[in-house]
Motif scaffolding. Sequence first.
Motif, PDB file in Angstrom:
ATOM      1  N   TRP A   7      51.335  43.650  52.064  1.00  0.00           N
ATOM      2  CA  TRP A   7      51.954  44.261  50.891  1.00  0.00           C
ATOM      3  C   TRP A   7      50.912  45.086  50.141  1.00  0.00           C
ATOM      4  CZ3 TRP A   7      49.259  42.812  46.696  1.00  0.00           C
ATOM      5  CH2 TRP A   7      48.594  41.582  46.729  1.00  0.00           C
ATOM      6  N   ALA A   9      50.387  47.119  46.032  1.00  0.00           N
ATOM      7  CA  ALA A   9      50.895  47.407  44.686  1.00  0.00           C
ATOM      8  C   ALA A   9      49.983  48.440  44.040  1.00  0.00           C
ATOM      9  CB  ALA A   9      50.940  46.130  43.845  1.00  0.00           C
ATOM     10  N   ASN A  11      49.012  50.826  40.572  1.00  0.00           N
ATOM     11  CA  ASN A  11      49.118  51.071  39.135  1.00  0.00           C
ATOM     12  C   ASN A  11      48.588  52.486  38.929  1.00  0.00           C
ATOM     13  OD1 ASN A  11      48.431  51.398  36.348  1.00  0.00           O
ATOM     14  ND2 ASN A  11      48.572  49.179  36.111  1.00  0.00           N
TER      15      ASN A  11
END
Length: 80
Positions: A7, A9, A11
């Motif tokens: 995975w 992520a 920002n």
Amino acid sequence: MVFPLGWKAFNYEEGWLVMEVANRLVIPEKPGVHFDLINWTRLDYGGDGLWKRQEDLYNPLKMREVFDQWVAAGGKPLTT
């Protein structure tokens, strides 16, 4: 060794990325057989298409365990 991603992520406002990466040990003579050490990596963006910082989190004792399993299965480390 290859490094498939699990995975990830992003920002975008703060300029960082966190991801799960497998440090995968393979045995070329045994297709489909592999040994993974999972770690988490954070990258901080430095601008101009470059990263300025990388931080990895993993268990070094687990790394030794995975490496030993790979060798027992026929994996051969390269030496120079």
